[in-house]
Design a protein around this motif. Structure first.
Motif, short mmCIF file in Angstrom:
data_model
loop_
_atom_site.label_atom_id
_atom_site.label_comp_id
_atom_site.label_asym_id
_atom_site.label_seq_id
_atom_site.Cartn_x
_atom_site.Cartn_y
_atom_site.Cartn_z
N LEU A 1 0.84 -1.20 0.00
CA LEU A 1 0.00 0.00 0.00
C LEU A 1 0.87 1.26 0.00
O LEU A 1 1.80 1.38 0.80
N PHE A 2 0.58 2.15 -0.91
CA PHE A 2 1.28 3.44 -0.99
C PHE A 2 0.31 4.54 -0.59
O PHE A 2 -0.79 4.62 -1.16
N THR A 3 0.69 5.37 0.35
CA THR A 3 -0.23 6.44 0.78
C THR A 3 -0.14 7.66 -0.12
O THR A 3 -1.00 8.52 -0.08
N MET A 4 0.93 7.76 -0.89
CA MET A 4 1.14 8.89 -1.80
C MET A 4 1.27 10.23 -1.08
O MET A 4 1.05 11.28 -1.67
N ARG A 5 1.59 10.18 0.19
CA ARG A 5 1.85 11.45 0.88
C ARG A 5 2.90 11.23 1.96
O ARG A 5 3.16 10.09 2.38
N PRO A 6 3.48 12.34 2.46
CA PRO A 6 4.55 12.19 3.44
C PRO A 6 4.08 11.46 4.69
O PRO A 6 2.95 11.68 5.14
N LEU A 7 4.93 10.65 5.22
CA LEU A 7 4.63 9.91 6.44
C LEU A 7 4.30 10.88 7.57
O LEU A 7 3.46 10.61 8.43
N PHE B 1 14.59 14.07 -1.99
CA PHE B 1 14.04 12.86 -1.37
C PHE B 1 12.52 12.83 -1.56
O PHE B 1 11.85 13.85 -1.38
N MET B 2 12.01 11.69 -1.96
CA MET B 2 10.58 11.55 -2.18
C MET B 2 9.87 11.23 -0.87
O MET B 2 9.67 10.08 -0.52
N LYS B 3 9.52 12.30 -0.15
CA LYS B 3 8.92 12.05 1.16
C LYS B 3 7.52 11.44 1.03
O LYS B 3 6.98 10.91 1.99
N GLU B 4 6.98 11.50 -0.19
CA GLU B 4 5.64 10.90 -0.42
C GLU B 4 5.75 9.41 -0.77
O GLU B 4 4.75 8.78 -1.07
N SER B 5 6.96 8.85 -0.76
CA SER B 5 7.10 7.44 -1.15
C SER B 5 6.72 6.48 -0.01
O SER B 5 7.17 5.34 0.03
N THR B 6 5.89 6.95 0.89
CA THR B 6 5.45 6.15 2.05
C THR B 6 4.67 4.91 1.60
O THR B 6 3.76 5.01 0.79
N HIS B 7 5.06 3.78 2.14
CA HIS B 7 4.36 2.54 1.77
C HIS B 7 4.52 1.50 2.86
O HIS B 7 5.29 1.68 3.80
N GLY B 8 3.82 0.42 2.71
CA GLY B 8 3.94 -0.67 3.68
C GLY B 8 3.41 -1.96 3.10
O GLY B 8 2.74 -1.97 2.07
N ALA B 9 3.76 -3.06 3.77
CA ALA B 9 3.27 -4.38 3.36
C ALA B 9 2.15 -4.77 4.31
O ALA B 9 2.38 -4.97 5.50
N CYS B 10 0.93 -4.84 3.78
CA CYS B 10 -0.23 -5.18 4.60
C CYS B 10 -0.11 -6.61 5.14
O CYS B 10 0.54 -7.45 4.52
N PRO B 11 -0.74 -6.85 6.28
CA PRO B 11 -0.63 -8.19 6.86
C PRO B 11 -1.18 -9.27 5.93
O PRO B 11 -2.15 -9.05 5.22
#
Ligand SMILES: O=C(O)CCC(=O)C(=O)O
Ligand SMILES: [Fe+2]
Length: 589
Positions: free
Chosen positions: A173-179, A245-255
Motif C-alpha cells: 500500500l502506498f499512501t502517496m503522501r509524506p509519512l 528525497f521523495m517524502k511521499e514514497s510512504t508505503h507498507g506491506a499489509c498483513p
C-alpha cells in the motif's frame, strides 16, 4: 466576428460581459495558469505513482528462487547490531540477503531490476528475499531517509518483485503522501508511538481489503498493488539527480491473512557498490557454500581428492581463478595450485604453511591500462569476508602498493593493531616488500569482520588486540623465517614480456589470538592474553566438503564467508562500505 475589434459601445452586451469578467479575473486566471505550469514542472521532482510490470519473472523462475533461498530465511528481527532484539510489531517477516555468489538466476534478476529502474547493474544492492506468514506485515515506512547522503547506501529506487502470492492479504500500500502527515486514528494527532502507526496502517489495509460484508470507506489517493507471482512494482525514492528525497514514497506491506507472501527487494544505490565494481577481480566463496549450496553447486567442481572453490564474481561466466584444496592427505593440507588459464589473476595457493599467492606481475605492481591512473589502481587487495564463523577460522588479507603502509582497523569492540619488527607505527616500510598477516580466531569467539593489511620485508610481526577501553586483550610477536620475496625487477620495464609470476611466500605462522568480545571489564583482558604463534592448523573456512549425506546437516541460518581479490587498493570508504554490506548478511536492514 468583427465586432470584437471595434470599440466597446458597439459590442454586443454578452461579449462585453465576457470581456469585463476576464478583465476582473485576470489576476486569478494568471495565477491558475502559473500554478498549472508549476505543477507540470513539479511533476519531475514529485512522487509518481509506482509502476507495475507484469511478467517480470516467469512462474518457473519464481519457484526456483523460492526453492533455493527459502531455507535460508531468518527472522528479520533476530539480530540488531549483534544483539537479539525483541520481535517488532512494525516489521515482522523473515528475510535473507544474498551475496553475489554466482547464481546466474539471481544475477539475471538483478540485471532486470537495474534495467527496469534505469540504472547500471553495479548499483544494485544485494538481492534480498523476504517472506510474510499469517499476520506478518511491514507498517508504513520509506526505503530511505532524507538525511542519507552516502552514495553507497542511498536507495534511489526500489524494485519489488512478488515471487509468491498469499491467498488473502499482503497488499503493498502506498499512501502517496509524506509519512509526517499521517495522524493516529483516535485523536487525529501526528503519529507518536509505534502502536499508533501500526493501528493506522492496519486500518488502511483493512479498508482496501475485499470484504464482501463490510464496505469500508477507503482513501482514494492510496495506491494498492496486489501480490501476483512474477509481478514487479518500482518507484523512485529520490529524484532530480538524487538530490530530492521523495517524502511521499510512504508505503507498507499489509498483513498476510492466508497463505504466504514472498518478495524480492532490489534497492538501487546512487553509486557503484564495492562488490560490483569492475576492479573486483574475483570472489571465491569459502564458508558460504553450505548455505548457498543449491545455488552454486553446479559451478563447483568436486572430485574425490580435490575440493575447488571457483571464482563466482559478478562477472558471470568469466571464472578467473579457482582455489583448490587437496583433501587426499588431510583437510588442512591444501597443496594444489590451479594453473589457469586465468584472466588478470594468476592463482591463489594454500598450503599447510600458510597462504601464498602467485599473481601476474602487472596485477600487483603495474597500473591497469583500462583504469585511470590513480595510485589506488596499483597493487591488489586480497581479503576475507567473514560472517559468523562457526569454528576455527583463518583470516587473511594481503595488499601491496608502492607506498606500503600499516593499517589500523577498527573491528567491532576491538582495535586491531599490527606492527612489524616490534614497532607499532604506521611508518612507511620498504617499498618493494610485501607480506601477510594471518590471524587464527578462536572458534568460541564471535568475529564479525576483519581486514588486516601489512607490508613489510622485515622478519618480525607483532599483533595486538585492544579493547575499546584500552585493555590489551591479546598480544603476540613472532618471527617469520620466510618473509622475503623474490622479485625480478628486470621484468618491470619489459612491457611485452610474459608477466612474470610473482611468488610471494606470505607467511609461515599463524598468530592465535584470544579475541573476546567487547567486554571492557577486565575479565576479558585476563583471559585473553594467552597468545602464541602456532603452526597453522585446520581452518574451517577451507573445509568445504559437506558430509556425504548433506541433506540432513543442520546449518547455521547464515554462514557467509568469501575471499575477494581487488585490483588496486581499497580505500577506507570502500572498506567501510564493505563492512556495512557484510552486516546485512546477518541482519536485514
Ligand atoms: O513486501 C512488501 O509488499 C513491501 C516490502 C517493503 O516495502 C520493504 O521491504 O521495504
Ligand atoms: Fe519498503
Amino acid at each position: 466576428g468583427g465586432t470584437l475589434s471595434q470599440n466597446n459601445q458597439e459590442e454586443p452586451w454578452v461579449v462585453h460581459r465576457v470581456k469585463t469578467w476576464l478583465e476582473k479575473h485576470k489576476a486569478k486566471l494568471s495565477r491558475l495558469v502559473h500554478r498549472n505550469s508549476k505543477n507540470n514542472q513539479k511533476n519531475q521532482d514529485s512522487f509518481e505513482a509506482p509502476r507495475v510490470v507484469e511478467n517480470f519473472l516467469s512462474a518457473d523462475e519464481a519457484t526456483q528462487l523460492l526453492q533455493r533461498y527459502q531455507p535460508l530465511l531468518h527472522d528479520s528481527q533476530e539480530r540488531d547490531g549483534g544483539h537479539v532484539k525483541s520481535s517488532s510489531q512494525y516489521r515482522s517477516s523473515r528475510s535473507v540477503r544474498l551475496p553475489p555468489l554466482g547464481d546466474k538466476l539471481v544475477f539475471a534478476v538483478e540485471q532486470r531490476a537495474a534495467a527496469l529502474a534505469g540504472y547500471p547493474v553495479d548499483r544494485v544492492e544485494d538481492f534480498q528475499l523476504a517472506c510474510y506468514n499469517h499476520a506478518q506485515l511491514y507498517a508504513l515506512h520509506r526505503d530511505d531517509a532524507a538525511a542519507n547522503t552516502n552514495p553507497n547506501t542511498k536507495r534511489v529506487a526500489t524494485v519489488l518483485i512478488y515471487i509468491q502470492a498469499p491467498i488473502r492479504g499482503g497488499n503493498t500500500l502506498f499512501t502517496m503522501r509524506p509519512l509526517e502527515e499521517e495522524t493516529d486514528l483516535k485523536l487525529r494527532q501526528p503519529l507518536r508511538t509505534e502502536q499508533d502507526a501500526v493501528e493506522l496502517f492496519q486500518h488502511y489495509c483493512k479498508s482496501h481489503c475485499r470484504q464482501p460484508n463490510k464496505k469500508k470507506r477507503f482513501n482514494k489517493h492510496h495506491v494498492v498493488v496486489e501480490p501476483s507471482v512474477g509481478r514487479a512494482v518500482t518507484w523512485d525514492n529520490w529524484k532530480k539527480n538524487n538530490t530530492v528525497f521523495m517524502k511521499e514514497s510512504t508505503h507498507g506491506a499489509c498483513p498476510v491473512w492466508k497463505g504466504q507472501k514472498c518478495v524480492i527487494q532490489q534497492w538501487i544505490a546512487s553509486d557503484a557498490l564495492p562488490l560490483r565494481r569492475h576492479n573486483l577481480l574475483a570472489i571465491v566463496p569459502l564458508g558460504a557454500e553450505y548455505s548457498y549450496h543449491s545455488a552454486i553447486h553446479d559451478t563447483t567442481t568436486t572430485s574425490a581428492t580435490q575440493n575447488c572453490f571457483p571464482d563466482v564474481s559478478t562477472q558471470q561466466g568469466k571464472y578467473m581463478s579457482e582455489l583448490c584444496a587437496d583433501l587426499s592427505t588431510s583437510l588442512s593440507t591444501i597443496t594444489k595450485l590451479q594453473e589457469g588459464p586465468y584472466e588478470n589473476v594468476g592463482a591463489l595457493h594454500l598450503d599447510n604453511t600458510g597462504f601464498s599467492t602467485t599473481l601476474p606481475f602487472h596485477t600487483i605492481f603495474a597500473d591497469n591500462d583500462d583504469d585511470n591512473t590513480s595510485s589506488s589502481s596499483k597493487g591488489c587487495t586480497l581479503l576475507f569476508w567473514v560472517s559468523k564463523p562457526q569454528s576455527g577460522l583463518t583470516l587473511v588479507s594481503w595488499e601491496h602498493d608502492k607506498l606500503g603502509r600499516i593499517q589500523l582497523q577498527q573491528v567491532e569492540g576491538f582495535q586491531l593493531e599490527l606492527s612489524w619488527a616490534g614497532t607499532a607505527s604506521s611508518t612507511t616500510v620498504d617499498n618493494n616488500s610485501s607480506s601477510l598477516a594471518i590471524l587464527s580466531i578462536d572458534p568460541e569467539d564471535w568475529y564479525d569482520w576483519s581486514w588486516v593489511s601489512v607490508y613489510t620485508s622485515l622478519s618480525q610481526v607483532s599483533v595486538k588486540v585492544h579493547s575499546r577501553g584500552g585493555y590489551v586483550l591479546g598480544q603476540a610477536l613472532a618471527e617469520s623465517p620466510h618473509a622475503t620475496t623474490t622479485r625480478d625487477d628486470e621484468s618491470c620495464s619489459t612491457a611485452d614480456e610474459q608477466p612474470s609470476q610473482q611468488q610471494v611466500k606470505l607467511s609461515l605462522f599463524t598468530a592465535t589470538l584470544m579475541t573476546h568480545r567487547s567486554t571492557d571489564d577486565g575479565k576479558a583482558a585476563a583471559s585473553g592474553t594467552s597468545t602464541a604463534f602456532v603452526e597453522q592448523e585446520q581452518t574451517a573456512a577451507f573445509t568445504k566438503k559437506a558430509p556425504a549425506n548433506n541433506n540432513n546437516i543442520v546449518l547455521p541460518s547464515v554462514d557467509v564467508s568469501f575471499l575477494l581479490l581487488y585490483k588496486g587498493r581499497l580505500d577506507d570508504s570502500d572498506a567501510a562500505q564493505l563492512r556495512r554490506q557484510a552486516k546485512r548478511y546477518d541482519a536485514t536492514s
